[in-house]
Write a protein that holds these residues in place. Structure first.
Motif, PDB file in Angstrom:
ATOM      1  N   LEU A  75      -7.115   4.799   0.840  1.00 22.24           N
ATOM      2  CA  LEU A  75      -6.260   5.732   0.093  1.00 22.24           C
ATOM      3  C   LEU A  75      -5.722   6.794   1.043  1.00 22.24           C
ATOM      4  O   LEU A  75      -6.497   7.595   1.604  1.00 22.24           O
ATOM      5  CB  LEU A  75      -7.069   6.393  -1.029  1.00 22.24           C
ATOM      6  CG  LEU A  75      -7.734   5.437  -2.034  1.00 22.24           C
ATOM      7  CD1 LEU A  75      -8.581   6.219  -3.024  1.00 22.24           C
ATOM      8  CD2 LEU A  75      -6.695   4.592  -2.755  1.00 22.24           C
ATOM      9  N   ARG A 105      -0.167   5.289  -3.095  1.00 22.28           N
ATOM     10  CA  ARG A 105      -0.544   6.027  -4.304  1.00 22.28           C
ATOM     11  C   ARG A 105       0.715   6.384  -5.109  1.00 22.28           C
ATOM     12  O   ARG A 105       1.832   6.372  -4.575  1.00 22.28           O
ATOM     13  CB  ARG A 105      -1.332   7.292  -3.932  1.00 22.28           C
ATOM     14  CG  ARG A 105      -2.677   6.999  -3.306  1.00 22.28           C
ATOM     15  CD  ARG A 105      -3.596   8.212  -3.271  1.00 22.28           C
ATOM     16  NE  ARG A 105      -3.148   9.257  -2.373  1.00 22.28           N
ATOM     17  CZ  ARG A 105      -2.577  10.391  -2.755  1.00 22.28           C
ATOM     18  NH1 ARG A 105      -2.366  10.646  -4.036  1.00 22.28           N
ATOM     19  NH2 ARG A 105      -2.210  11.289  -1.861  1.00 22.28           N
ATOM     20  N   GLY A 144     -11.033   7.341   1.758  1.00 19.05           N
ATOM     21  CA  GLY A 144      -9.955   8.279   1.487  1.00 19.05           C
ATOM     22  C   GLY A 144      -9.710   9.187   2.669  1.00 19.05           C
ATOM     23  O   GLY A 144     -10.662   9.609   3.337  1.00 19.05           O
ATOM     24  N   GLY A 148      -6.328  11.984  -0.248  1.00 17.68           N
ATOM     25  CA  GLY A 148      -6.885  10.734  -0.771  1.00 17.68           C
ATOM     26  C   GLY A 148      -8.379  10.796  -1.010  1.00 17.68           C
ATOM     27  O   GLY A 148      -8.925  10.010  -1.804  1.00 17.68           O
TER      28      GLY A 148
END
Length: 344
Positions: A75, A105, A144, A148
Protein backbone atom coordinates in the motif's frame (compact mmCIF):
# COMPACT_ATOMS: atom_id res chain seq x y z
CA UNK A 1 -24.17 81.04 -25.05
CA UNK A 2 -21.00 79.19 -24.06
CA UNK A 3 -20.64 75.49 -24.94
CA UNK A 4 -20.08 73.15 -22.01
CA UNK A 5 -16.70 71.54 -21.95
CA UNK A 6 -16.79 67.77 -21.57
CA UNK A 7 -13.95 66.43 -19.39
CA UNK A 8 -11.45 64.52 -21.52
CA UNK A 9 -11.38 61.51 -19.19
CA UNK A 10 -15.07 60.69 -19.65
CA UNK A 11 -14.62 60.46 -23.40
CA UNK A 12 -11.87 57.82 -23.38
CA UNK A 13 -12.80 54.18 -23.94
CA UNK A 14 -11.21 51.54 -21.68
CA UNK A 15 -11.53 49.44 -18.56
CA UNK A 16 -11.16 50.41 -14.97
CA UNK A 17 -8.14 49.05 -13.13
CA UNK A 18 -10.27 46.52 -11.23
CA UNK A 19 -11.91 45.12 -14.35
CA UNK A 20 -8.61 44.87 -16.16
CA UNK A 21 -7.13 43.00 -13.22
CA UNK A 22 -10.04 40.56 -13.18
CA UNK A 23 -9.79 39.97 -16.91
CA UNK A 24 -6.06 39.40 -16.61
CA UNK A 25 -6.53 36.92 -13.77
CA UNK A 26 -9.25 35.12 -15.72
CA UNK A 27 -7.04 34.86 -18.78
CA UNK A 28 -4.18 33.50 -16.65
CA UNK A 29 -6.46 30.87 -15.10
CA UNK A 30 -7.72 29.85 -18.54
CA UNK A 31 -4.18 29.42 -19.84
CA UNK A 32 -3.29 27.44 -16.70
CA UNK A 33 -6.34 25.22 -17.08
CA UNK A 34 -5.49 24.46 -20.71
CA UNK A 35 -1.88 23.67 -19.80
CA UNK A 36 -2.96 21.38 -16.94
CA UNK A 37 -5.48 19.60 -19.15
CA UNK A 38 -2.84 19.02 -21.83
CA UNK A 39 -0.26 17.69 -19.32
CA UNK A 40 -2.88 15.45 -17.69
CA UNK A 41 -3.90 13.89 -21.00
CA UNK A 42 -0.26 13.47 -21.99
CA UNK A 43 0.61 11.81 -18.66
CA UNK A 44 -2.28 9.34 -18.89
CA UNK A 45 -1.38 8.52 -22.50
CA UNK A 46 2.26 7.89 -21.61
CA UNK A 47 1.43 5.92 -18.45
CA UNK A 48 -1.40 3.48 -19.25
CA UNK A 49 -2.51 0.88 -16.68
CA UNK A 50 0.02 -1.91 -16.32
CA UNK A 51 -2.13 -4.21 -14.19
CA UNK A 52 -5.72 -5.35 -13.95
CA UNK A 53 -8.98 -3.87 -12.67
CA UNK A 54 -11.48 -5.10 -10.12
CA UNK A 55 -14.86 -3.57 -9.26
CA UNK A 56 -15.77 -3.41 -5.57
CA UNK A 57 -18.97 -1.70 -4.39
CA UNK A 58 -19.06 0.31 -7.60
CA UNK A 59 -15.43 1.43 -7.25
CA UNK A 60 -12.98 0.44 -9.98
CA UNK A 61 -9.58 -0.40 -8.50
CA UNK A 62 -6.36 -0.88 -10.42
CA UNK A 63 -3.84 -3.41 -9.12
CA UNK A 64 -0.65 -5.17 -10.20
CA UNK A 65 -0.18 -8.84 -9.29
CA UNK A 66 2.97 -10.92 -9.69
CA UNK A 67 4.56 -14.07 -8.29
CA UNK A 68 3.33 -17.01 -6.24
CA UNK A 69 3.36 -18.08 -2.62
CA UNK A 70 2.44 -16.33 0.61
CA UNK A 71 0.52 -13.17 -0.41
CA UNK A 72 2.03 -9.75 0.25
CA UNK A 73 -0.08 -6.61 -0.23
CA UNK A 74 1.74 -3.30 -0.83
CA UNK A 75 0.00 0.00 0.00
CA UNK A 76 1.63 3.22 -1.22
CA UNK A 77 1.72 6.57 0.54
CA UNK A 78 -0.06 9.88 -0.04
CA UNK A 79 0.21 11.26 -3.57
CA UNK A 80 1.77 8.10 -4.97
CA UNK A 81 0.75 5.02 -6.97
CA UNK A 82 1.73 1.44 -7.80
CA UNK A 83 4.62 2.68 -9.92
CA UNK A 84 6.36 3.81 -6.72
CA UNK A 85 6.77 0.25 -5.43
CA UNK A 86 7.63 -1.06 -8.89
CA UNK A 87 10.46 1.45 -9.34
CA UNK A 88 11.83 0.78 -5.85
CA UNK A 89 12.65 -2.81 -6.78
CA UNK A 90 10.54 -4.26 -3.95
CA UNK A 91 8.09 -5.92 -6.35
CA UNK A 92 10.91 -7.65 -8.26
CA UNK A 93 12.63 -8.76 -5.05
CA UNK A 94 9.45 -10.11 -3.47
CA UNK A 95 8.15 -11.91 -6.57
CA UNK A 96 10.68 -14.74 -6.16
CA UNK A 97 9.05 -15.99 -2.94
CA UNK A 98 5.68 -14.26 -2.60
CA UNK A 99 2.45 -13.51 -4.41
CA UNK A 100 2.67 -9.71 -4.61
CA UNK A 101 -0.41 -7.50 -5.00
CA UNK A 102 0.09 -3.74 -5.33
CA UNK A 103 -3.00 -1.52 -5.30
CA UNK A 104 -3.52 1.98 -6.58
CA UNK A 105 -5.42 3.20 -3.53
CA UNK A 106 -8.70 5.07 -4.26
CA UNK A 107 -8.02 8.23 -6.25
CA UNK A 108 -4.43 7.39 -7.16
CA UNK A 109 -2.90 6.02 -10.33
CA UNK A 110 -5.78 4.45 -12.26
CA UNK A 111 -8.19 3.77 -9.37
CA UNK A 112 -11.46 5.63 -8.87
CA UNK A 113 -12.35 7.69 -5.80
CA UNK A 114 -16.07 8.53 -5.69
CA UNK A 115 -16.78 11.80 -3.92
CA UNK A 116 -19.80 10.30 -2.20
CA UNK A 117 -17.46 8.55 0.27
CA UNK A 118 -15.08 9.99 2.86
CA UNK A 119 -12.04 7.83 2.17
CA UNK A 120 -10.71 7.40 5.68
CA UNK A 121 -8.21 4.61 6.44
CA UNK A 122 -11.12 2.49 7.67
CA UNK A 123 -13.14 3.06 4.47
CA UNK A 124 -10.14 2.15 2.33
CA UNK A 125 -9.40 -0.89 4.49
CA UNK A 126 -12.94 -2.17 3.99
CA UNK A 127 -12.78 -1.67 0.24
CA UNK A 128 -9.39 -3.37 -0.11
CA UNK A 129 -10.43 -6.25 2.12
CA UNK A 130 -13.38 -6.91 -0.19
CA UNK A 131 -11.05 -6.71 -3.19
CA UNK A 132 -8.69 -9.26 -1.63
CA UNK A 133 -11.58 -11.63 -0.95
CA UNK A 134 -12.63 -11.38 -4.60
CA UNK A 135 -9.05 -12.14 -5.65
CA UNK A 136 -8.90 -15.18 -3.35
CA UNK A 137 -6.17 -13.66 -1.19
CA UNK A 138 -6.16 -15.09 2.34
CA UNK A 139 -4.28 -13.67 5.34
CA UNK A 140 -1.66 -11.62 3.52
CA UNK A 141 1.34 -9.81 4.94
CA UNK A 142 0.26 -6.18 4.56
CA UNK A 143 3.02 -3.65 3.84
CA UNK A 144 2.23 0.06 4.13
CA UNK A 145 4.42 3.07 3.41
CA UNK A 146 3.76 6.53 4.89
CA UNK A 147 -0.02 7.25 4.68
CA UNK A 148 -0.45 3.67 3.54
CA UNK A 149 0.53 2.52 7.05
CA UNK A 150 -2.74 4.01 8.35
CA UNK A 151 -4.69 1.87 5.88
CA UNK A 152 -2.61 -1.18 6.80
CA UNK A 153 -3.28 -0.59 10.50
CA UNK A 154 -7.01 -0.12 9.85
CA UNK A 155 -7.07 -3.44 7.99
CA UNK A 156 -5.34 -5.21 10.87
CA UNK A 157 -7.60 -3.63 13.50
CA UNK A 158 -10.91 -4.06 11.69
CA UNK A 159 -10.15 -7.47 10.12
CA UNK A 160 -7.60 -9.07 12.48
CA UNK A 161 -8.26 -12.63 11.33
CA UNK A 162 -7.66 -11.61 7.71
CA UNK A 163 -4.15 -10.16 8.19
CA UNK A 164 -1.19 -12.43 8.91
CA UNK A 165 1.30 -9.70 9.83
CA UNK A 166 2.20 -6.06 9.22
CA UNK A 167 5.24 -4.28 7.81
CA UNK A 168 5.06 -0.54 8.49
CA UNK A 169 7.48 1.79 6.69
CA UNK A 170 8.04 5.48 7.55
CA UNK A 171 4.62 5.80 9.10
CA UNK A 172 2.72 8.62 10.82
CA UNK A 173 0.95 6.98 13.77
CA UNK A 174 0.12 9.65 16.36
CA UNK A 175 -1.67 13.04 16.16
CA UNK A 176 1.32 15.39 16.24
CA UNK A 177 1.29 18.92 14.81
CA UNK A 178 1.99 19.24 11.06
CA UNK A 179 2.64 22.69 9.59
CA UNK A 180 2.31 21.33 6.05
CA UNK A 181 -1.29 20.16 6.50
CA UNK A 182 -3.03 23.54 5.86
CA UNK A 183 -0.92 24.15 2.74
CA UNK A 184 -1.38 20.69 1.25
CA UNK A 185 -5.09 20.48 2.05
CA UNK A 186 -6.20 23.45 -0.08
CA UNK A 187 -7.24 21.47 -3.21
CA UNK A 188 -9.71 19.50 -1.06
CA UNK A 189 -11.79 22.60 -0.24
CA UNK A 190 -15.14 22.42 -2.09
CA UNK A 191 -15.42 24.60 -5.24
CA UNK A 192 -12.28 26.67 -4.57
CA UNK A 193 -10.23 23.50 -4.32
CA UNK A 194 -11.50 22.28 -7.69
CA UNK A 195 -10.57 25.60 -9.26
CA UNK A 196 -7.07 25.43 -7.77
CA UNK A 197 -6.47 21.79 -8.71
CA UNK A 198 -7.47 22.40 -12.34
CA UNK A 199 -5.39 25.56 -12.75
CA UNK A 200 -2.51 26.75 -10.58
CA UNK A 201 -1.93 23.93 -8.07
CA UNK A 202 -0.41 21.46 -10.58
CA UNK A 203 1.90 24.16 -11.98
CA UNK A 204 2.99 25.22 -8.50
CA UNK A 205 3.50 21.56 -7.61
CA UNK A 206 5.72 21.03 -10.64
CA UNK A 207 7.83 24.05 -9.72
CA UNK A 208 8.18 22.73 -6.16
CA UNK A 209 8.93 19.15 -7.24
CA UNK A 210 12.75 19.31 -6.90
CA UNK A 211 12.39 20.67 -3.37
CA UNK A 212 9.80 18.03 -2.51
CA UNK A 213 12.18 15.28 -3.63
CA UNK A 214 14.91 16.66 -1.37
CA UNK A 215 12.53 16.47 1.55
CA UNK A 216 11.39 12.97 0.67
CA UNK A 217 14.82 11.43 0.12
CA UNK A 218 17.10 13.66 2.20
CA UNK A 219 19.63 13.53 3.64
CA UNK A 220 20.40 10.80 1.09
CA UNK A 221 20.50 11.50 -2.64
CA UNK A 222 17.54 10.55 -4.78
CA UNK A 223 18.30 7.27 -6.61
CA UNK A 224 18.62 7.62 -10.36
CA UNK A 225 15.81 5.15 -11.01
CA UNK A 226 13.28 7.54 -9.43
CA UNK A 227 13.72 9.89 -12.39
CA UNK A 228 11.32 7.53 -14.19
CA UNK A 229 8.53 8.30 -11.72
CA UNK A 230 5.65 9.92 -13.67
CA UNK A 231 5.40 13.26 -11.87
CA UNK A 232 2.51 14.57 -13.96
CA UNK A 233 0.40 11.57 -12.97
CA UNK A 234 0.75 12.81 -9.39
CA UNK A 235 -0.13 16.39 -10.40
CA UNK A 236 -3.39 15.55 -12.18
CA UNK A 237 -6.35 17.43 -10.63
CA UNK A 238 -8.10 14.24 -9.47
CA UNK A 239 -5.01 12.93 -7.72
CA UNK A 240 -4.18 16.31 -6.19
CA UNK A 241 -7.65 16.38 -4.67
CA UNK A 242 -7.25 12.85 -3.26
CA UNK A 243 -3.87 13.77 -1.81
CA UNK A 244 -5.22 16.98 -0.30
CA UNK A 245 -8.14 15.13 1.30
CA UNK A 246 -5.75 12.64 2.89
CA UNK A 247 -3.51 15.44 4.16
CA UNK A 248 -6.54 17.05 5.79
CA UNK A 249 -7.63 13.84 7.54
CA UNK A 250 -4.15 12.63 8.53
CA UNK A 251 -4.13 14.01 12.08
CA UNK A 252 -7.70 12.99 13.02
CA UNK A 253 -7.15 9.55 11.42
CA UNK A 254 -4.00 8.95 13.46
CA UNK A 255 -5.80 10.16 16.58
CA UNK A 256 -8.63 7.68 16.08
CA UNK A 257 -6.44 4.69 15.20
CA UNK A 258 -3.83 5.30 17.92
CA UNK A 259 -6.44 4.59 20.60
CA UNK A 260 -6.66 1.01 19.33
CA UNK A 261 -3.05 0.00 18.66
CA UNK A 262 -2.92 -2.21 21.75
CA UNK A 263 -5.57 -4.42 20.15
CA UNK A 264 -2.99 -5.63 17.62
CA UNK A 265 -1.86 -9.18 18.31
CA UNK A 266 -0.22 -10.20 15.04
CA UNK A 267 3.51 -9.69 14.34
CA UNK A 268 4.39 -6.10 13.40
CA UNK A 269 7.68 -5.13 11.77
CA UNK A 270 8.47 -1.40 11.89
CA UNK A 271 11.16 0.20 9.73
CA UNK A 272 12.09 3.84 9.07
CA UNK A 273 14.95 6.18 8.33
CA UNK A 274 16.39 7.85 11.39
CA UNK A 275 16.77 11.14 9.50
CA UNK A 276 13.28 11.22 7.99
CA UNK A 277 12.37 14.86 7.19
CA UNK A 278 8.67 14.13 6.67
CA UNK A 279 7.82 12.14 9.82
CA UNK A 280 9.77 12.18 13.09
CA UNK A 281 10.99 8.59 13.43
CA UNK A 282 11.31 8.73 17.22
CA UNK A 283 7.93 10.37 17.85
CA UNK A 284 6.12 7.87 15.65
CA UNK A 285 7.87 4.61 14.73
CA UNK A 286 9.86 4.27 17.96
CA UNK A 287 6.83 5.19 20.06
CA UNK A 288 4.68 2.61 18.26
CA UNK A 289 7.35 -0.02 18.92
CA UNK A 290 7.22 0.76 22.65
CA UNK A 291 3.45 0.35 22.59
CA UNK A 292 3.55 -3.03 20.79
CA UNK A 293 5.61 -5.62 22.70
CA UNK A 294 5.47 -8.05 19.76
CA UNK A 295 6.91 -5.56 17.27
CA UNK A 296 10.30 -5.74 15.56
CA UNK A 297 11.82 -2.28 15.16
CA UNK A 298 14.89 -0.86 13.41
CA UNK A 299 16.10 2.61 12.46
CA UNK A 300 18.41 3.13 9.51
CA UNK A 301 20.77 6.12 9.97
CA UNK A 302 21.34 8.55 7.13
CA UNK A 303 18.08 7.55 5.45
CA UNK A 304 14.99 9.67 4.85
CA UNK A 305 11.32 9.00 4.21
CA UNK A 306 11.61 6.89 1.03
CA UNK A 307 13.18 3.91 2.74
CA UNK A 308 11.90 1.40 0.16
CA UNK A 309 13.88 3.18 -2.56
CA UNK A 310 17.01 3.83 -0.52
CA UNK A 311 17.45 0.44 1.17
CA UNK A 312 15.12 -2.00 -0.68
CA UNK A 313 17.01 -5.07 0.55
CA UNK A 314 16.42 -4.02 4.16
CA UNK A 315 12.73 -3.65 3.41
CA UNK A 316 12.74 -7.08 1.81
CA UNK A 317 14.40 -8.46 4.93
CA UNK A 318 11.60 -6.87 6.98
CA UNK A 319 8.99 -8.65 4.84
CA UNK A 320 10.83 -11.95 5.34
CA UNK A 321 10.85 -11.32 9.10
CA UNK A 322 7.12 -10.69 9.07
CA UNK A 323 6.62 -13.97 7.19
CA UNK A 324 8.78 -15.96 9.61
CA UNK A 325 7.22 -14.35 12.67
CA UNK A 326 3.80 -15.65 11.64
CA UNK A 327 5.11 -19.09 10.62
CA UNK A 328 5.10 -21.02 13.94
CA UNK A 329 1.30 -21.03 14.21
CA UNK A 330 1.03 -22.47 10.71
CA UNK A 331 3.70 -25.10 11.41
CA UNK A 332 1.95 -26.15 14.62
CA UNK A 333 -1.38 -26.35 12.79
CA UNK A 334 0.11 -28.57 10.09
CA UNK A 335 1.78 -30.76 12.72
CA UNK A 336 -1.52 -31.23 14.60
CA UNK A 337 -3.30 -32.03 11.33
CA UNK A 338 -0.72 -34.70 10.44
CA UNK A 339 -0.91 -36.23 13.93
CA UNK A 340 -4.70 -36.38 13.80
CA UNK A 341 -4.63 -37.97 10.37
CA UNK A 342 -2.15 -40.59 11.62
CA UNK A 343 -4.33 -41.46 14.63
CA UNK A 344 -7.40 -41.85 12.44
Amino acid sequence: MKNKTIPPSSNKPGLSGGKALLLGAGAALLVSALAVRYKTQQAEMENPPTGKFIDVDGVRLHYVERGRGQPVVLLHGNGSMTRDFELSGIVDLATDDYRVIVFDRPGYGHSERPRSTIWSPQAQAGLLQQALQKLGVERPIVVGHSWGTLVALAMALDYPSAVRSLVLLSGYYYPTARLDVPLLSAPAVPVAGDLLSHTVSPLIGRAMWPGILKQLFGPAQMPQHFEEFPVWMVLRPSQLRASAAESAMMIPAANMLSKRYKELKMPVVIRCGEDDRIVDAHAHSERLHRELPQSDFALTPGIGHMIHHLVPHQVMEAIDRAAKASQPARVISEHVHRATTHLN
